[in-house]
Write a protein that holds these residues in place. Structure first.
Motif, PDB file in Angstrom:
ATOM      1  N   MET A 167       0.826  -1.204   0.000  1.00  0.00           N
ATOM      2  CA  MET A 167       0.000   0.000   0.000  1.00  0.00           C
ATOM      3  C   MET A 167       0.864   1.260   0.000  1.00  0.00           C
ATOM      4  O   MET A 167       0.500   2.269  -0.605  1.00  0.00           O
ATOM      5  CB  MET A 167      -0.937  -0.004   1.209  1.00  0.00           C
ATOM      6  N   TYR A 168       2.016   1.201   0.659  1.00  0.00           N
ATOM      7  CA  TYR A 168       2.915   2.356   0.682  1.00  0.00           C
ATOM      8  C   TYR A 168       3.425   2.658  -0.716  1.00  0.00           C
ATOM      9  O   TYR A 168       3.464   3.831  -1.133  1.00  0.00           O
ATOM     10  CB  TYR A 168       4.080   2.096   1.636  1.00  0.00           C
ATOM     11  N   GLN A 169       3.823   1.619  -1.458  1.00  0.00           N
ATOM     12  CA  GLN A 169       4.345   1.859  -2.800  1.00  0.00           C
ATOM     13  C   GLN A 169       3.238   2.357  -3.731  1.00  0.00           C
ATOM     14  O   GLN A 169       3.510   3.133  -4.653  1.00  0.00           O
ATOM     15  CB  GLN A 169       5.038   0.602  -3.353  1.00  0.00           C
ATOM     16  N   ALA A 182       1.644   9.519  -5.973  1.00  0.00           N
ATOM     17  CA  ALA A 182       2.181  10.865  -5.777  1.00  0.00           C
ATOM     18  C   ALA A 182       3.200  11.221  -6.854  1.00  0.00           C
ATOM     19  O   ALA A 182       3.246  12.353  -7.348  1.00  0.00           O
ATOM     20  CB  ALA A 182       2.822  10.960  -4.390  1.00  0.00           C
ATOM     21  N   LEU A 183       4.030  10.239  -7.258  1.00  0.00           N
ATOM     22  CA  LEU A 183       5.077  10.508  -8.243  1.00  0.00           C
ATOM     23  C   LEU A 183       4.509  10.756  -9.631  1.00  0.00           C
ATOM     24  O   LEU A 183       4.963  11.669 -10.347  1.00  0.00           O
ATOM     25  CB  LEU A 183       6.059   9.327  -8.297  1.00  0.00           C
ATOM     26  N   PHE A 184       3.508   9.983 -10.028  1.00  0.00           N
ATOM     27  CA  PHE A 184       3.011  10.067 -11.398  1.00  0.00           C
ATOM     28  C   PHE A 184       1.759  10.920 -11.553  1.00  0.00           C
ATOM     29  O   PHE A 184       1.534  11.508 -12.616  1.00  0.00           O
ATOM     30  CB  PHE A 184       2.734   8.663 -11.938  1.00  0.00           C
ATOM     31  N   MET A 220       1.955   5.114 -17.170  1.00  0.00           N
ATOM     32  CA  MET A 220       3.252   4.865 -16.544  1.00  0.00           C
ATOM     33  C   MET A 220       3.076   4.360 -15.113  1.00  0.00           C
ATOM     34  O   MET A 220       3.768   3.431 -14.671  1.00  0.00           O
ATOM     35  CB  MET A 220       4.087   6.142 -16.541  1.00  0.00           C
ATOM     36  N   PHE A 221       2.122   4.966 -14.396  1.00  0.00           N
ATOM     37  CA  PHE A 221       1.807   4.501 -13.039  1.00  0.00           C
ATOM     38  C   PHE A 221       1.361   3.049 -13.057  1.00  0.00           C
ATOM     39  O   PHE A 221       1.788   2.237 -12.224  1.00  0.00           O
ATOM     40  CB  PHE A 221       0.707   5.376 -12.433  1.00  0.00           C
TER      41      PHE A 221
END
Length: 269
Positions: A138-140, A146-148, A172-173
């Motif tokens: 879940m963290y990843q 958030a990153l994508f 990409m996500f």
């Protein structure tokens, strides 16, 4: 030192227990284990269906909770993450298969009694390992979101899907998320496919159980990865109709995993 003292010293030393012996298996062993799992399910259907239904209801509650909290866009990763606790949920199924194998009566009191006896023992540590990997899962997911996609929220699951499949960032996500998820799933599979049933049957520590499980995968990589694909595809298909398919497929896979463990790990002498 007299003979009495020498005998006492030897008696105080812990006896050496060799590590479990891992056998090399073939695809035929995987097929046989799956057939044996189906036989166990047919031999005690009420127990298997009950455990499968309990697991399916748990999955529905997880998804419903996400929707109630306005986080329906997390339904897919939550469903995938929930499936990761399958090895722990199958503990009761391992006990049923063990009882059918030894001829012991299959009763709810016997099943729950054996599971309750594991409280505070090595199996509890294995459950913690599974929980830790689920948290990492879940963290990843949150990190990749958030990153994508930034820290934007989604009003509905359909809006989230449209963003995922309709934008370069979303695709990409999706790609990176599945790669990372596959790696975590492979790690979890490698350390649990043998460890949970081994701890149910033998008085060993959870570190030895995990090492034995990894050895089983490394010794027979193609059959074991094939089994992992069978489990993954079956579970994915089972959760699509609202987790209902798990009522039947989870007990069959759980019973089959027990028989695969018996083929992978030689009997203790």
């Amino acid at each position: 030192m007299d003979n009495h003292e020498a005998s006492a010293t030897i008696a105080d030393k812990p006896s050496y227990r060799p590590d479990p012996v891992v056998n090399k298996i073939t695809k035929d062993d995987v097929v046989d284990a799956l057939a044996a799992g189906l036989r166990d399910f047919k031999a005690a259907p009420v127990y298997g269906l009950s455990i499968g239904a309990f697991f399916a209801v748990g999955g529905l509650l997880v998804i419903s909770s996400a929707a109630a909290l306005g986080m329906s866009y997390l339904s897919y990763p939550l469903a995938a993450g929930f499936v990761l606790i399958g090895p722990f949920a199958a503990v009761g199924l391992y006990e049923i298969s063990r009882r059918l194998e030894t001829g012991d009566p299959v009763t709810w009191s016997g099943i729950f009694g054996t599971m309750w006896a594991q409280k505070g023992k090595e199996l509890s540590w294995m459950a913690f390992v599974v929980l830790f990997i689920q948290i990492m899962w879940m963290y990843q997911v949150r990190l990749l979101l958030a990153l994508f996609l930034g820290f934007q929220s989604f009003a509905s699951f359909s809006e989230f899907i449209n963003t995922i499949v309709g934008t370069p960032e979303g695709l990409m996500f999706l790609a990176v998320g599945h790669v990372v998820g596959a790696i975590l799933s492979l790690i979890l599979f490698s350390i649990t496919v043998v460890s949970f049933p081994l701890l149910m049957e033998r008085d060993r520590d959870f570190i030895t159980a995990m090492i034995t499980s990894v050895k089983a995968v490394a010794t027979s990589p193609i059959p074991m990865i094939g089994w992992a694909l069978v489990v993954t595809i079956t579970l994915v298909v089972s959760i699509i109709p609202g987790f209902i398919g798990l009522v039947v497929t989870l007990p069959i896979l759980g019973h089959a995993t027990w028989h695969l463990y018996k083929k992978c790990v030689a009997p203790e002498t």
